[in-house]
Design an enzyme around this catalytic site. Structure first.
Site, PDB file in Angstrom:
ATOM      1  N   GLU A  47      -4.433  -3.849  -7.573  1.00 43.05           N
ATOM      2  CA  GLU A  47      -3.241  -3.236  -7.737  1.00 43.05           C
ATOM      3  C   GLU A  47      -2.597  -3.236  -6.363  1.00 43.05           C
ATOM      4  OE1 GLU A  47      -3.190   1.049  -7.762  1.00 43.05           O
ATOM      5  OE2 GLU A  47      -1.500   1.009  -9.173  1.00 43.05           O
ATOM      6  N   ASN A 111       5.414  -1.099 -10.576  1.00 46.00           N
ATOM      7  CA  ASN A 111       4.053  -1.560  -9.941  1.00 46.00           C
ATOM      8  C   ASN A 111       3.485  -2.623 -10.899  1.00 46.00           C
ATOM      9  OD1 ASN A 111       1.235  -1.525  -8.942  1.00 46.00           O
ATOM     10  ND2 ASN A 111       1.118   0.685  -8.988  1.00 46.00           N
ATOM     11  N   LYS A 128       3.360  -1.454 -14.779  1.00 46.01           N
ATOM     12  CA  LYS A 128       2.336  -0.191 -15.255  1.00 46.01           C
ATOM     13  C   LYS A 128       2.951   0.642 -15.869  1.00 46.01           C
ATOM     14  CE  LYS A 128      -0.336   2.910 -12.100  1.00 46.01           C
ATOM     15  NZ  LYS A 128      -0.935   3.456 -10.899  1.00 46.01           N
ATOM     16  N   GLU A 147       3.371   7.922  -6.360  1.00 48.46           N
ATOM     17  CA  GLU A 147       3.732   6.768  -7.251  1.00 48.46           C
ATOM     18  C   GLU A 147       4.976   7.284  -8.047  1.00 48.46           C
ATOM     19  OE1 GLU A 147      -0.653   5.249  -8.266  1.00 48.46           O
ATOM     20  OE2 GLU A 147       0.865   4.192  -9.307  1.00 48.46           O
ATOM     21  N   CYS A 173      -4.601   0.462 -12.772  1.00 50.04           N
ATOM     22  CA  CYS A 173      -5.074   1.824 -12.365  1.00 50.04           C
ATOM     23  C   CYS A 173      -5.065   2.891 -13.286  1.00 50.04           C
ATOM     24  CB  CYS A 173      -4.275   2.269 -11.135  1.00 50.04           C
ATOM     25  SG  CYS A 173      -5.378   2.958  -9.877  1.00 50.04           S
ATOM     26  N   ASN A 198      -6.389   1.374  -7.147  1.00 52.56           N
ATOM     27  CA  ASN A 198      -6.360   2.299  -5.833  1.00 52.56           C
ATOM     28  C   ASN A 198      -6.863   3.600  -6.197  1.00 52.56           C
ATOM     29  OD1 ASN A 198      -4.935   0.775  -3.518  1.00 52.56           O
ATOM     30  ND2 ASN A 198      -4.171   0.003  -5.274  1.00 52.56           N
TER      31      ASN A 198
END
Ligand code: ING
Length: 315
Positions: A47, A111, A128, A147, A173, A198
């Protein structure tokens, strides 16, 4: 004739804040060449693979963070990666921060995961869904995980793409922690699910979970693989990046839930496994034959609000 494919995970170690995208792309090209040497067909990068994990710093004005994003792919920074992959005949999945403008001119920040086949054709793009962390700067935290300041969830949900003589799904993730992620792709026949992550080893809201970071990471991906008869490739950006230690332990998991390859370092490392995609059928076609054994009409409502009390049985 068995459908064999060599899956690869290109784990990345820390990326410094002052490391240029060109420098990171050079590291990724080195991993591509190692993968090609190991006859990898599909190499999965983590990612947000091109930069340091920038949601760790609060920049109030989002336009000042535009340099972390890409509005087209490939672009000048990433063209060398796409060229090298095509010349090596290695397909790949690339995690990056995407800046997209819709037809109404609205800017969206995603993302993103991009899937590219061995001929260099862009097969599919995933945005994402589960955006973790927080949207405002929270000084009480050991470090930020912003995020929800930098990304919005993708509107498309989880898809599966026909490529590599298979059906490939993607997730990013935090998505891997939610069981729906795998089942939505499993219902679309996913045979290989690609997941970059991550994941800091310290979880500020509840540090008692720190010691379980590695267990939880493999737990959710092994479960998702097994319950949907799919291979899972889980790829980390690991190591101590700008003072934050992140989980590595990238893995390749079989539809049985078994880990068949695992990274042994917290840095740049390629792991790979040559697998028979038809092995998926020994789970999809038997124990997890959805059409025969899955009972959606008996599950009740999937929209039950958290905390709702299930009504007492009719007395
Ligand atoms: N990272 C994390 C993840 O779900 C997180 C969010 C951090 C969860 C620390 C738990 C502990 O692995 C991303 N990028 O989603």
């Amino acid at each position: 004739m068995a459908r064999r494919i060599t899956l690869g995970a290109a784990q990345l170690g820390p990326i410094a804040k002052d490391e240029s995208k060109a420098q990171v792309v050079e590291r990724m090209i080195t991993l591509l060449r190692i993968a090609a040497h190991n006859a990898v067909d599909l190499l999965v990068f983590p990612e947000l693979a091109l930069t340091t994990f920038f949601p760790r710093w609060y920049i109030e004005d989002l336009s000042e963070s535009d340099h972390y994003y890409h509005s087209k792919m490939p672009d000048a920074d990433t063209q060398p990666l796409f060229d090298e992959a095509k010349s090596l005949g290695v397909g790949f999945a690339l995690g990056y921060a995407e800046l997209a403008v819709d037809d109404a001119g609205t800017v969206h920040r995603y993302n993103t995961y991009l899937l590219v086949d061995r001929e260099g054709k862009q097969v599919g793009k995933f945005h994402k869904v589960h955006i973790p962390g927080h949207a405002e700067n929270e000084p009480w935290r050991v470090f930020q995980h912003l995020e929800r300041h930098y990304f919005e969830p993708g509107p498309e949900g989880f898809g599966v793409w026909e490529a590599f003589d298979s059906r490939i799904g993607m997730a990013l993730c935090n998505d891997r922690r939610w069981s729906e992620t795998y089942r939505v792709m499993g219902l679309q026949g996913a045979e290989v699910i690609l997941i970059g992550y991550n994941t800091p080893l310290h979880y500020s809201p509840d540090p008692t979970q720190n010691a379980l970071a590695g267990f939880h990471n493999h737990l959710v991906m092994q479960s998702g693989a097994y319950q949907n008869g799919s291979f899972v490739v889980g790829v980390a950006k690991g190591g101590i990046e700008e003072g934050v230690d992140s989980l590595a332990q990238s893995v390749i998991i079989a539809p049985s839930g078994q880990i068949i390859a695992q990274a042994i370092t917290t840095g740049d490392e390629v792991i790979s496994a040559n697998v028979d995609l038809d092995f998926c059928a020994t789970y999809k076609g038997l124990l997890f034959d959805f059409n025969r054994y899955r009972m959606p009409e008996h599950y009740g409502s999937l929209t039950v609000k958290p905390g709702a009390k299930t009504p007492p049985p009719e007395s």
